[in-house]
Design a protein around this motif. Structure first.
Motif, PDB file in Angstrom:
ATOM      1  N   MET A 198       0.838  -1.196   0.000  1.00 43.33           N
ATOM      2  CA  MET A 198       0.000   0.000   0.000  1.00 43.33           C
ATOM      3  C   MET A 198       0.873   1.246   0.000  1.00 43.33           C
ATOM      4  N   THR A 199       0.524   2.248  -0.772  1.00 37.74           N
ATOM      5  CA  THR A 199       1.282   3.482  -0.832  1.00 37.74           C
ATOM      6  C   THR A 199       0.392   4.645  -0.449  1.00 37.74           C
ATOM      7  N   GLU A 200       1.009   5.714   0.025  1.00 36.38           N
ATOM      8  CA  GLU A 200       0.231   6.874   0.427  1.00 36.38           C
ATOM      9  C   GLU A 200      -0.335   7.567  -0.798  1.00 36.38           C
ATOM     10  N   THR A 201      -1.578   7.966  -0.702  1.00 37.70           N
ATOM     11  CA  THR A 201      -2.220   8.704  -1.775  1.00 37.70           C
ATOM     12  C   THR A 201      -2.882   9.931  -1.183  1.00 37.70           C
ATOM     13  N   ALA A 202      -3.288  10.842  -2.043  1.00 36.81           N
ATOM     14  CA  ALA A 202      -3.987  12.027  -1.570  1.00 36.81           C
ATOM     15  C   ALA A 202      -5.317  11.630  -0.954  1.00 36.81           C
ATOM     16  N   GLN A 203      -5.709  12.325   0.098  1.00 39.80           N
ATOM     17  CA  GLN A 203      -6.958  12.004   0.755  1.00 39.80           C
ATOM     18  C   GLN A 203      -8.134  12.372  -0.149  1.00 39.80           C
ATOM     19  N   PRO A 204      -9.086  11.451  -0.317  1.00 42.05           N
ATOM     20  CA  PRO A 204     -10.229  11.735  -1.173  1.00 42.05           C
ATOM     21  C   PRO A 204     -11.195  12.694  -0.496  1.00 42.05           C
ATOM     22  N   GLU A 228       0.946 -11.659   2.242  1.00 45.40           N
ATOM     23  CA  GLU A 228       1.869 -11.140   1.234  1.00 45.40           C
ATOM     24  C   GLU A 228       3.301 -11.587   1.522  1.00 45.40           C
ATOM     25  N   LEU A 229       3.693 -11.553   2.788  1.00 43.36           N
ATOM     26  CA  LEU A 229       5.039 -11.979   3.166  1.00 43.36           C
ATOM     27  C   LEU A 229       5.259 -13.455   2.826  1.00 43.36           C
ATOM     28  N   VAL A 230       4.311 -14.299   3.199  1.00 44.53           N
ATOM     29  CA  VAL A 230       4.435 -15.734   2.919  1.00 44.53           C
ATOM     30  C   VAL A 230       4.480 -15.979   1.412  1.00 44.53           C
ATOM     31  N   ARG A 231       3.644 -15.262   0.661  1.00 44.86           N
ATOM     32  CA  ARG A 231       3.630 -15.422  -0.796  1.00 44.86           C
ATOM     33  C   ARG A 231       4.999 -15.093  -1.389  1.00 44.86           C
ATOM     34  N   ARG A 232       5.610 -14.020  -0.918  1.00 41.31           N
ATOM     35  CA  ARG A 232       6.914 -13.616  -1.445  1.00 41.31           C
ATOM     36  C   ARG A 232       7.982 -14.674  -1.153  1.00 41.31           C
ATOM     37  N   VAL A 233       7.967 -15.217   0.050  1.00 42.15           N
ATOM     38  CA  VAL A 233       8.975 -16.215   0.422  1.00 42.15           C
ATOM     39  C   VAL A 233       8.785 -17.488  -0.402  1.00 42.15           C
ATOM     40  N   ARG A 234       7.537 -17.931  -0.557  1.00 43.62           N
ATOM     41  CA  ARG A 234       7.285 -19.140  -1.344  1.00 43.62           C
ATOM     42  C   ARG A 234       7.688 -18.947  -2.805  1.00 43.62           C
ATOM     43  N   GLU A 235       7.375 -17.807  -3.354  1.00 39.40           N
ATOM     44  CA  GLU A 235       7.751 -17.532  -4.742  1.00 39.40           C
ATOM     45  C   GLU A 235       9.265 -17.466  -4.888  1.00 39.40           C
ATOM     46  N   ALA A 236       9.945 -16.919  -3.894  1.00 38.36           N
ATOM     47  CA  ALA A 236      11.403 -16.829  -3.943  1.00 38.36           C
ATOM     48  C   ALA A 236      12.027 -18.220  -3.956  1.00 38.36           C
ATOM     49  N   LEU A 247      12.493 -11.392   2.333  1.00 35.21           N
ATOM     50  CA  LEU A 247      12.242 -10.796   3.644  1.00 35.21           C
ATOM     51  C   LEU A 247      12.766  -9.367   3.713  1.00 35.21           C
ATOM     52  N   TYR A 248      13.925  -9.123   3.116  1.00 33.52           N
ATOM     53  CA  TYR A 248      14.452  -7.752   3.071  1.00 33.52           C
ATOM     54  C   TYR A 248      13.543  -6.845   2.240  1.00 33.52           C
ATOM     55  N   GLU A 249      13.047  -7.370   1.139  1.00 35.24           N
ATOM     56  CA  GLU A 249      12.149  -6.590   0.282  1.00 35.24           C
ATOM     57  C   GLU A 249      10.881  -6.207   1.043  1.00 35.24           C
ATOM     58  N   PHE A 250      10.358  -7.143   1.822  1.00 39.61           N
ATOM     59  CA  PHE A 250       9.159  -6.862   2.607  1.00 39.61           C
ATOM     60  C   PHE A 250       9.430  -5.759   3.629  1.00 39.61           C
ATOM     61  N   VAL A 251      10.561  -5.835   4.311  1.00 33.94           N
ATOM     62  CA  VAL A 251      10.908  -4.822   5.313  1.00 33.94           C
ATOM     63  C   VAL A 251      11.124  -3.460   4.663  1.00 33.94           C
ATOM     64  N   ALA A 252      11.678  -3.460   3.446  1.00 35.67           N
ATOM     65  CA  ALA A 252      11.965  -2.198   2.763  1.00 35.67           C
ATOM     66  C   ALA A 252      10.749  -1.616   2.061  1.00 35.67           C
ATOM     67  N   GLY A 253       9.635  -2.348   2.055  1.00 38.53           N
ATOM     68  CA  GLY A 253       8.457  -1.935   1.305  1.00 38.53           C
ATOM     69  C   GLY A 253       7.862  -0.622   1.785  1.00 38.53           C
ATOM     70  N   GLU A 254       7.134   0.010   0.892  1.00 35.83           N
ATOM     71  CA  GLU A 254       6.483   1.280   1.216  1.00 35.83           C
ATOM     72  C   GLU A 254       5.416   1.072   2.289  1.00 35.83           C
ATOM     73  N   GLN A 261      14.865 -11.475   9.379  1.00 36.70           N
ATOM     74  CA  GLN A 261      14.002 -10.366   9.783  1.00 36.70           C
ATOM     75  C   GLN A 261      14.686  -9.439  10.782  1.00 36.70           C
ATOM     76  N   VAL A 262      15.545  -9.985  11.656  1.00 35.14           N
ATOM     77  CA  VAL A 262      16.240  -9.128  12.619  1.00 35.14           C
ATOM     78  C   VAL A 262      17.283  -8.258  11.913  1.00 35.14           C
ATOM     79  N   THR A 263      18.064  -8.868  11.026  1.00 35.44           N
ATOM     80  CA  THR A 263      19.085  -8.075  10.335  1.00 35.44           C
ATOM     81  C   THR A 263      18.463  -7.105   9.336  1.00 35.44           C
ATOM     82  N   ALA A 264      17.338  -7.473   8.735  1.00 33.79           N
ATOM     83  CA  ALA A 264      16.678  -6.567   7.800  1.00 33.79           C
ATOM     84  C   ALA A 264      16.190  -5.314   8.510  1.00 33.79           C
ATOM     85  N   ARG A 265      15.657  -5.487   9.709  1.00 27.83           N
ATOM     86  CA  ARG A 265      15.184  -4.324  10.469  1.00 27.83           C
ATOM     87  C   ARG A 265      16.362  -3.454  10.908  1.00 27.83           C
ATOM     88  N   TYR A 266      17.490  -4.084  11.252  1.00 29.93           N
ATOM     89  CA  TYR A 266      18.690  -3.318  11.589  1.00 29.93           C
ATOM     90  C   TYR A 266      19.198  -2.567  10.354  1.00 29.93           C
TER      91      TYR A 266
END
Length: 206
Positions: A1-7, A75-83, A101-108, A168-173
């Motif tokens: 999900m990304t930020e959008t202008a308020q409707p 979404e996280l589980v889907r990404r890991v399974r696809e990877a 997992l890094y991609e998920f942590v870095a996500g918008e 997940q710990v190193t990604a957050r760091y």
């Protein structure tokens, strides 16, 4: 999900579109305020709707929070399974899983904070949702390790728990240090560390 202008208030949207809009607004408020400080008034204002409209879709704050957890956990589980499914090379599988997992942590939208840093872990339904997401990732890695490393399911799962925990710990760091370390470099470092250990187990089907 990304930020959008308020409707503007009063704009009618299809039910699914309205639900997505409300979840986006709720994510922003929960991430920035935490669950306990977040108010349904704030979420409604962020979404540009009245509180009655918000309550038409979600009966309460907890249900809204759980809907977000379910969305991002899946979404996280889907990404890991696809990877893991993206290659049959085990070294590349390790890198792909850590990269997911890094991609998920870095996500918008900082959705990872809802899964990994929830301030509501004492609530059974939230605990179940968070553990479900982590277990889904661990299950996916366990299946690959069991098939390829010659280990029984219990030992393979322990290794999978270690890999998910490390990631997940190193990604957050890393998120706080990414101005000096790129994501690719961080993933390479962690996947090299993980592979040095996992490569020590013999292949079941070399």
């Amino acid at each position: 999900m990304t930020e959008t202008a308020q409707p503007s208030r009063g704009v009618r949207l299809p039910r699914d579109a309205r639900r997505a809009q409300l979840l986006e607004a709720a994510q922003h408020v929960f991430v920035h305020n935490g669950y306990h400080a977040a108010a349904m008034d704030d979420i409604a204002e962020r979404a540009g709707v009245s509180k009655p409209v918000l309550y038409q879709h979600f009966p309460g704050k907890l249900e809204l929070y759980l809907a977000l957890l379910e969305t991002h956990g899946n979404e996280l589980v889907r990404r890991v399974r696809e990877a893991i499914a993206s290659t049959s090379d085990n070294k590349l599988r390790v890198r792909a899983a850590i990269g997911a997992l890094y991609e998920f942590v870095a996500g918008e939208g900082q959705a990872f904070r809802l899964v990994f840093e929830s301030d509501l872990r004492g609530e059974p339904a939230v605990e179940k949702a968070v553990e479900g997401a982590l277990s889904g990732c661990i299950d996916a890695i366990t299946e690959a390790v069991t098939a390829d490393a010659g280990l029984d399911a219990e030992r393979a799962r322990l290794l999978a728990v270690g890999l998910v925990g490390l990631s997940q710990v190193t990604a957050r760091y890393w998120l706080d240090a990414r101005e000096t370390i790129s994501r690719d470099e961080a993933v390479n470092l962690m996947s090299t560390l993980a592979w040095k250990g996992l490569a020590g187990f013999p292949l079941q089907n070399p």
